[in-house]
Write a protein that holds these residues in place. Structure first.
Motif, PDB file in Angstrom:
ATOM      1  N   LEU A  43       0.792  -1.217  -0.101  1.00 52.61           N
ATOM      2  CA  LEU A  43       0.078   0.038  -0.099  1.00 52.61           C
ATOM      3  C   LEU A  43       0.913   1.171  -0.020  1.00 52.61           C
ATOM      4  N   GLY A  44       0.778   2.134  -0.924  1.00 53.16           N
ATOM      5  CA  GLY A  44       1.576   3.262  -0.951  1.00 53.16           C
ATOM      6  C   GLY A  44       1.553   3.810  -2.719  1.00 53.16           C
ATOM      7  N   ARG A  45       2.566   4.672  -2.753  1.00 49.57           N
ATOM      8  CA  ARG A  45       2.460   5.421  -4.031  1.00 49.57           C
ATOM      9  C   ARG A  45       3.236   4.297  -4.949  1.00 49.57           C
ATOM     10  N   ALA A  46       2.573   3.845  -5.979  1.00 44.71           N
ATOM     11  CA  ALA A  46       3.145   3.039  -6.925  1.00 44.71           C
ATOM     12  C   ALA A  46       4.266   3.487  -7.672  1.00 44.71           C
ATOM     13  N   ASP A  47       5.404   3.884  -7.156  1.00 46.30           N
ATOM     14  CA  ASP A  47       6.692   4.196  -8.061  1.00 46.30           C
ATOM     15  C   ASP A  47       7.497   2.966  -8.264  1.00 46.30           C
ATOM     16  N   VAL A  48       7.620   2.393  -9.273  1.00 42.91           N
ATOM     17  CA  VAL A  48       8.272   1.125  -9.084  1.00 42.91           C
ATOM     18  C   VAL A  48       9.528   0.884  -8.851  1.00 42.91           C
ATOM     19  N   HIS A  49      10.354   1.732  -9.105  1.00 39.23           N
ATOM     20  CA  HIS A  49      12.062   1.894  -8.777  1.00 39.23           C
ATOM     21  C   HIS A  49      11.997   2.378  -7.404  1.00 39.23           C
ATOM     22  N   MET A  50      11.270   3.353  -6.821  1.00 41.64           N
ATOM     23  CA  MET A  50      11.546   3.687  -5.697  1.00 41.64           C
ATOM     24  C   MET A  50      11.069   2.938  -4.342  1.00 41.64           C
ATOM     25  N   LYS A  51       9.731   2.321  -4.853  1.00 43.28           N
ATOM     26  CA  LYS A  51       9.146   1.460  -3.872  1.00 43.28           C
ATOM     27  C   LYS A  51       9.417  -0.077  -4.161  1.00 43.28           C
ATOM     28  N   GLY A  52      10.365  -0.483  -5.040  1.00 48.16           N
ATOM     29  CA  GLY A  52      10.925  -1.718  -5.216  1.00 48.16           C
ATOM     30  C   GLY A  52       9.847  -2.666  -5.544  1.00 48.16           C
ATOM     31  N   LEU A  53       8.809  -2.357  -6.435  1.00 53.34           N
ATOM     32  CA  LEU A  53       7.929  -3.208  -6.938  1.00 53.34           C
ATOM     33  C   LEU A  53       8.160  -4.104  -7.847  1.00 53.34           C
ATOM     34  N   ASP A  54       9.113  -3.736  -8.568  1.00 51.91           N
ATOM     35  CA  ASP A  54       9.625  -4.861  -9.688  1.00 51.91           C
ATOM     36  C   ASP A  54      10.219  -6.248  -8.685  1.00 51.91           C
ATOM     37  N   LEU A  55      10.920  -5.759  -7.705  1.00 54.23           N
ATOM     38  CA  LEU A  55      11.372  -6.928  -6.554  1.00 54.23           C
ATOM     39  C   LEU A  55      10.326  -7.496  -5.965  1.00 54.23           C
ATOM     40  N   LEU A  56       9.213  -6.762  -5.470  1.00 52.35           N
ATOM     41  CA  LEU A  56       8.271  -7.479  -4.910  1.00 52.35           C
ATOM     42  C   LEU A  56       7.342  -8.585  -6.030  1.00 52.35           C
ATOM     43  N   VAL A  57       7.055  -8.129  -7.028  1.00 53.58           N
ATOM     44  CA  VAL A  57       6.438  -9.140  -8.180  1.00 53.58           C
ATOM     45  C   VAL A  57       7.433 -10.058  -8.366  1.00 53.58           C
ATOM     46  N   ALA A  58       8.542  -9.876  -8.504  1.00 54.03           N
ATOM     47  CA  ALA A  58       9.681 -11.053  -8.858  1.00 54.03           C
ATOM     48  C   ALA A  58       9.619 -11.995  -7.605  1.00 54.03           C
ATOM     49  N   ALA A  59       9.579 -11.444  -6.209  1.00 50.31           N
ATOM     50  CA  ALA A  59       9.825 -12.401  -4.993  1.00 50.31           C
ATOM     51  C   ALA A  59       8.509 -12.902  -5.194  1.00 50.31           C
ATOM     52  N   PHE A  60       7.234 -12.528  -5.275  1.00 54.71           N
ATOM     53  CA  PHE A  60       6.012 -13.186  -4.927  1.00 54.71           C
ATOM     54  C   PHE A  60       6.115 -14.413  -6.074  1.00 54.71           C
ATOM     55  N   ALA A  61       6.614 -14.194  -7.379  1.00 56.71           N
ATOM     56  CA  ALA A  61       6.412 -15.222  -8.294  1.00 56.71           C
ATOM     57  C   ALA A  61       7.173 -16.204  -7.751  1.00 56.71           C
ATOM     58  N   THR A  83       1.994   3.013 -14.120  1.00 58.37           N
ATOM     59  CA  THR A  83       1.084   2.230 -14.038  1.00 58.37           C
ATOM     60  C   THR A  83       1.144   1.128 -15.010  1.00 58.37           C
ATOM     61  N   ALA A  84       1.466   1.641 -16.246  1.00 64.43           N
ATOM     62  CA  ALA A  84       1.817   0.859 -17.333  1.00 64.43           C
ATOM     63  C   ALA A  84       2.974  -0.105 -17.218  1.00 64.43           C
ATOM     64  N   LEU A  85       4.014   0.610 -16.668  1.00 60.66           N
ATOM     65  CA  LEU A  85       5.204  -0.532 -15.961  1.00 60.66           C
ATOM     66  C   LEU A  85       4.773  -1.533 -15.171  1.00 60.66           C
ATOM     67  N   LEU A  86       4.079  -1.108 -14.204  1.00 62.22           N
ATOM     68  CA  LEU A  86       3.649  -2.102 -13.197  1.00 62.22           C
ATOM     69  C   LEU A  86       2.857  -3.398 -13.965  1.00 62.22           C
ATOM     70  N   HIS A  87       2.015  -2.832 -14.873  1.00 61.20           N
ATOM     71  CA  HIS A  87       1.068  -3.760 -15.472  1.00 61.20           C
ATOM     72  C   HIS A  87       1.688  -4.846 -16.441  1.00 61.20           C
ATOM     73  N   GLU A  88       3.018  -4.092 -16.780  1.00 61.50           N
ATOM     74  CA  GLU A  88       3.978  -4.862 -17.854  1.00 61.50           C
ATOM     75  C   GLU A  88       4.965  -5.898 -17.043  1.00 61.50           C
ATOM     76  N   LEU A  89       5.198  -5.503 -15.863  1.00 61.35           N
ATOM     77  CA  LEU A  89       5.878  -6.330 -14.850  1.00 61.35           C
ATOM     78  C   LEU A  89       5.009  -7.512 -14.465  1.00 61.35           C
ATOM     79  N   VAL A  90       3.761  -7.360 -13.829  1.00 63.38           N
ATOM     80  CA  VAL A  90       2.740  -8.259 -13.664  1.00 63.38           C
ATOM     81  C   VAL A  90       2.489  -9.217 -14.819  1.00 63.38           C
ATOM     82  N   SER A  91       2.252  -8.600 -16.150  1.00 54.47           N
ATOM     83  CA  SER A  91       1.773  -9.423 -17.014  1.00 54.47           C
ATOM     84  C   SER A  91       2.938 -10.388 -17.382  1.00 54.47           C
TER      85      SER A  91
END
Length: 222
Positions: A43-61, A83-91
């Motif tokens: 939960l937070g501002r979805a800045d992929v690099h700053m918030k490490g969301l690429d790492l989160l998606v990879a770890a969850f996978a 948002t587009a980058l995050l959806h791409e990471l998820v897809s």
């Protein structure tokens, strides 16, 4: 760490005391009735690099096969490019059917997400202050976070959450497994989380801010 830290900061060649009063959390988070749902929550501002969301998606996978009923929910405002980058990471994650990108949510939905998460995760590469981590703890949730400035002040490692080295998918995987596999440890963290978060409620912070003013008055009158 304490809510009110006195640190020495060199300004123009002089050491002077600097008082830090942190941002606070609303009472409503303490009033939520927590439950243990089937998802990890970001939960937070979805800045992929700053918030490490690429790492989160990879770890969850990586852990998804071991926990077939577990989901990942990510909520928070984001710019269109993020948002587009995050959806791409998820897809391209291979587990897109088990990851929910919710975008901005209202207060009621935010409260429900916090109340029913298994635990919250903040895998940030850098932070100013981890207010989302404090809100999660106020809601009675353990927090998996990175060991960086800001989050180290917001989460007490081993007591209210679990801190891992930043910028590491493997470290996140280990942290997720630790909190998922040790329910009794997580339950103890949840019990301590709200007591710790009370240090950041607005009444306490008002007293801290008053202390700053009183010390300034005393210093100027000496």
């Amino acid at each position: 760490p304490s809510v009110q830290k006195r640190v020495e900061h060199r300004i123009r060649g002089r050491n002077i005391p600097v008082d830090c009063v942190f941002n606070g959390v609303d009472q409503r988070y303490f009033d939520l009735s927590p439950d243990s749902g089937d998802y990890i929550l970001f939960l937070g501002r979805a800045d992929v690099h700053m918030k490490g969301l690429d790492l989160l998606v990879a770890a969850f996978a990586r852990i998804s096969e071991s926990y077939p009923n577990l989901r990942l929910k990510m909520a928070g405002r984001a710019e269109k490019t993020q948002t587009a980058l995050l959806h791409e990471l998820v897809s391209t994650s291979g587990v897109e059917g088990r990851i929910d990108v919710l975008g901005a949510v209202g207060e009621d939905q935010k409260d429900a997400l916090l109340a029913n998460a298994r635990f919250a995760c903040m895998p940030s590469r850098y932070e100013g202050w981890g207010i989302a981590a404090v809100e999660a703890q106020a809601a009675g949730k353990a927090v998996l976070a990175t060991q960086i400035s800001g989050l180290q002040d917001a989460v007490r490692h081993g007591e209210t959450g679990h801190l891992v080295v930043p910028n590491s998918v493997s470290a996140l995987v280990d942290g997720m497994r630790y909190l998922l596999d040790n329910e009794s440890v997580r339950a103890q963290m949840e019990e301590r989380a709200r007591a710790w978060a009370r240090r950041f409620d607005w009444d306490q912070l008002a007293l801290d801010q008053e202390g700053v003013y009183l010390r300034a008055i005393k210093a100027n009158s000496d």
